[in-house]
Scaffold this active site. Structure first.
Site, PDB file in Angstrom:
ATOM      1  N   LEU A  93     -32.036   0.935  37.805  1.00 53.45           N
ATOM      2  CA  LEU A  93     -31.919  -0.478  38.174  1.00 53.45           C
ATOM      3  C   LEU A  93     -33.282  -1.148  38.042  1.00 53.45           C
ATOM      4  O   LEU A  93     -34.323  -0.541  38.320  1.00 53.45           O
ATOM      5  CB  LEU A  93     -31.427  -0.589  39.615  1.00 53.45           C
ATOM      6  CG  LEU A  93     -29.995  -0.114  39.841  1.00 53.45           C
ATOM      7  CD1 LEU A  93     -29.703  -0.028  41.333  1.00 53.45           C
ATOM      8  CD2 LEU A  93     -28.995  -1.026  39.152  1.00 53.45           C
ATOM      9  N   ASN A 107     -27.610   5.346  47.054  1.00 55.03           N
ATOM     10  CA  ASN A 107     -27.383   6.238  45.915  1.00 55.03           C
ATOM     11  C   ASN A 107     -27.146   7.640  46.445  1.00 55.03           C
ATOM     12  O   ASN A 107     -27.661   8.009  47.500  1.00 55.03           O
ATOM     13  CB  ASN A 107     -28.610   6.249  44.999  1.00 55.03           C
ATOM     14  CG  ASN A 107     -28.418   7.151  43.790  1.00 55.03           C
ATOM     15  OD1 ASN A 107     -27.347   7.132  43.154  1.00 55.03           O
ATOM     16  ND2 ASN A 107     -29.421   7.950  43.452  1.00 55.03           N
ATOM     17  N   HIS A 109     -27.557  11.673  45.296  1.00 54.27           N
ATOM     18  CA  HIS A 109     -28.241  12.512  44.313  1.00 54.27           C
ATOM     19  C   HIS A 109     -27.948  13.980  44.647  1.00 54.27           C
ATOM     20  O   HIS A 109     -28.050  14.377  45.817  1.00 54.27           O
ATOM     21  CB  HIS A 109     -29.749  12.242  44.350  1.00 54.27           C
ATOM     22  CG  HIS A 109     -30.474  12.999  43.293  1.00 54.27           C
ATOM     23  ND1 HIS A 109     -30.415  12.645  41.958  1.00 54.27           N
ATOM     24  CD2 HIS A 109     -31.233  14.114  43.359  1.00 54.27           C
ATOM     25  CE1 HIS A 109     -31.121  13.509  41.262  1.00 54.27           C
ATOM     26  NE2 HIS A 109     -31.624  14.415  42.077  1.00 54.27           N
ATOM     27  N   ASP A 141     -34.793   2.168  46.183  1.00 54.65           N
ATOM     28  CA  ASP A 141     -35.939   1.262  46.057  1.00 54.65           C
ATOM     29  C   ASP A 141     -36.317   1.204  44.579  1.00 54.65           C
ATOM     30  O   ASP A 141     -35.542   1.638  43.718  1.00 54.65           O
ATOM     31  CB  ASP A 141     -37.086   1.658  46.988  1.00 54.65           C
ATOM     32  CG  ASP A 141     -37.692   3.001  46.637  1.00 54.65           C
ATOM     33  OD1 ASP A 141     -37.373   3.554  45.563  1.00 54.65           O
ATOM     34  OD2 ASP A 141     -38.501   3.509  47.432  1.00 54.65           O
ATOM     35  N   GLU A 142     -37.502   0.700  44.283  1.00 52.45           N
ATOM     36  CA  GLU A 142     -37.848   0.470  42.877  1.00 52.45           C
ATOM     37  C   GLU A 142     -38.145   1.759  42.116  1.00 52.45           C
ATOM     38  O   GLU A 142     -38.256   1.744  40.903  1.00 52.45           O
ATOM     39  CB  GLU A 142     -39.044  -0.491  42.760  1.00 52.45           C
ATOM     40  CG  GLU A 142     -38.660  -1.960  42.887  1.00 52.45           C
ATOM     41  CD  GLU A 142     -38.717  -2.480  44.304  1.00 52.45           C
ATOM     42  OE1 GLU A 142     -38.796  -1.656  45.249  1.00 52.45           O
ATOM     43  OE2 GLU A 142     -38.665  -3.710  44.479  1.00 52.45           O
ATOM     44  N   ASP A 145     -34.739   7.798  42.505  1.00 53.30           N
ATOM     45  CA  ASP A 145     -34.352   8.806  43.500  1.00 53.30           C
ATOM     46  C   ASP A 145     -35.379   8.898  44.628  1.00 53.30           C
ATOM     47  O   ASP A 145     -35.821   9.990  45.003  1.00 53.30           O
ATOM     48  CB  ASP A 145     -34.177  10.183  42.829  1.00 53.30           C
ATOM     49  CG  ASP A 145     -33.081  10.167  41.776  1.00 53.30           C
ATOM     50  OD1 ASP A 145     -32.132   9.385  41.925  1.00 53.30           O
ATOM     51  OD2 ASP A 145     -33.177  10.943  40.804  1.00 53.30           O
TER      52      ASP A 145
HETATM   53  C1  GAR Z   1     -22.703  13.311  41.245  1.00 55.82           C
HETATM   54  O1  GAR Z   1     -22.989  14.685  41.311  1.00 55.82           O
HETATM   55  C2  GAR Z   1     -23.907  12.497  41.667  1.00 55.82           C
HETATM   56  O2  GAR Z   1     -24.613  13.070  42.738  1.00 55.82           O
HETATM   57  C3  GAR Z   1     -24.714  12.484  40.399  1.00 55.82           C
HETATM   58  O3  GAR Z   1     -23.782  12.286  39.385  1.00 55.82           O
HETATM   59  C4  GAR Z   1     -22.540  12.881  39.785  1.00 55.82           C
HETATM   60  C5  GAR Z   1     -21.450  11.838  39.631  1.00 55.82           C
HETATM   61  O4  GAR Z   1     -20.195  12.407  39.887  1.00 55.82           O
HETATM   62  N1  GAR Z   1     -25.704  11.460  40.415  1.00 55.82           N
HETATM   63  C6  GAR Z   1     -26.934  11.618  39.930  1.00 55.82           C
HETATM   64  O5  GAR Z   1     -27.316  12.621  39.378  1.00 55.82           O
HETATM   65  C7  GAR Z   1     -27.845  10.403  40.130  1.00 55.82           C
HETATM   66  N2  GAR Z   1     -29.199  10.741  39.832  1.00 55.82           N
HETATM   67  P1  GAR Z   1     -18.951  11.496  40.201  1.00 55.82           P
HETATM   68  O6  GAR Z   1     -18.889  10.456  39.057  1.00 55.82           O
HETATM   69  O7  GAR Z   1     -17.794  12.425  40.130  1.00 55.82           O
HETATM   70  O8  GAR Z   1     -19.146  10.865  41.539  1.00 55.82           O
END
Ligand code: GAR
Length: 200
Positions: A93, A107, A109, A141-142, A145
């Site tokens: 973002l 978010n 992670h 934030d900016e 993660d």
């Molecule tokens: C999830 O494991 C989430 O934590 C990750 O993408 C996947 C989405 O799964 N996000 C990241 O890695 C963000 N940096 P989903 O579409 O089934 O919720």
């Protein structure tokens, strides 16, 4: 009634878990006002349609970051979104977007931050050989993660694991953690001290 805006790019299992918990009032007094994908033909958008939730595709391909973010923010604001939940939204973002929704973007992670930010966190953790990993829900934030952590859930790495079995067990915990974090934020009984979220 609080309006949640969901942003996703793919499978949408976190979104689906949240939608279920909203429907079953485990997230009380909230509704999912809009689901936005930056990619066409995602399973997440299919799920939104199946659940009868309003959804939009705003393709990001070929668009400048802030230009895309402005289009997304306009749709969120049109629906008076109180909380923006990133659920597998695989696009950085812009600072501009973050400033539109101060402390109102979450978010998830799939690692225990600050370990293994970025892509394929579960695989990174597995390859590193950690014995415990998990997931983190944090304010956005900016920086990538990076914002204050709201909820973390730990997962033990077992000898028989591979990166897929580990990722699957982390995902089960993600589906619990995200709802916990949304409830913390919507209840509002906390303050941020430095980076620490402290319940009042
Ligand atoms: C999830 O494991 C989430 O934590 C990750 O993408 C996947 C989405 O799964 N996000 C990241 O890695 C963000 N940096 P989903 O579409 O089934 O919720």
């Amino acid at each position: 009634m609080k309006n949640i805006g969901m942003l996703l790019s793919g499978r949408g299992s976190n979104f689906e878990a949240i939608a279920k918990n909203v429907a079953e009032r485990r997230i009380p007094d909230a509704r999912i006002a809009i689901v936005i994908s930056n990619k066409h033909e995602t399973a997440g958008i299919e799920t939104a349609r199946r659940l009868g939730l309003e959804s939009l595709v705003i393709p990001s391909k070929g668009m400048q970051r802030e230009e895309h973010d402005r289009a997304v923010a306009a749709e969120l604001k049109k629906r008076n979104v109180d909380l923006v939940c990133l659920a597998g939204y695989m696009r950085l973002l812009s600072p501009w977007f973050v400033q539109q929704f101060p402390r109102r973007i979450l978010n998830i992670h799939p690692s225990l931050l600050p370990a293994f930010p970025g892509l394929e966190a579960q695989q990174q953790a597995f390859a590193y050989g950690v014995k415990v990993s998990g997931c983190s829900v944090h304010f956005v934030d900016e920086e990538l993660d990076h914002g204050p952590i709201i909820v973390q859930r730990a997962v033990n790495v077992q000898d028989g694991d591979d990166e897929h079995t580990l990722a699957a067990r982390i995902l089960d915990q993600e589906h619990i953690a995200y709802t916990e974090a949304i409830n913390v934020v919507l209840e509002g009984n906390f303050q941020i001290v430095g980076r620490r979220l402290v319940r009042k």
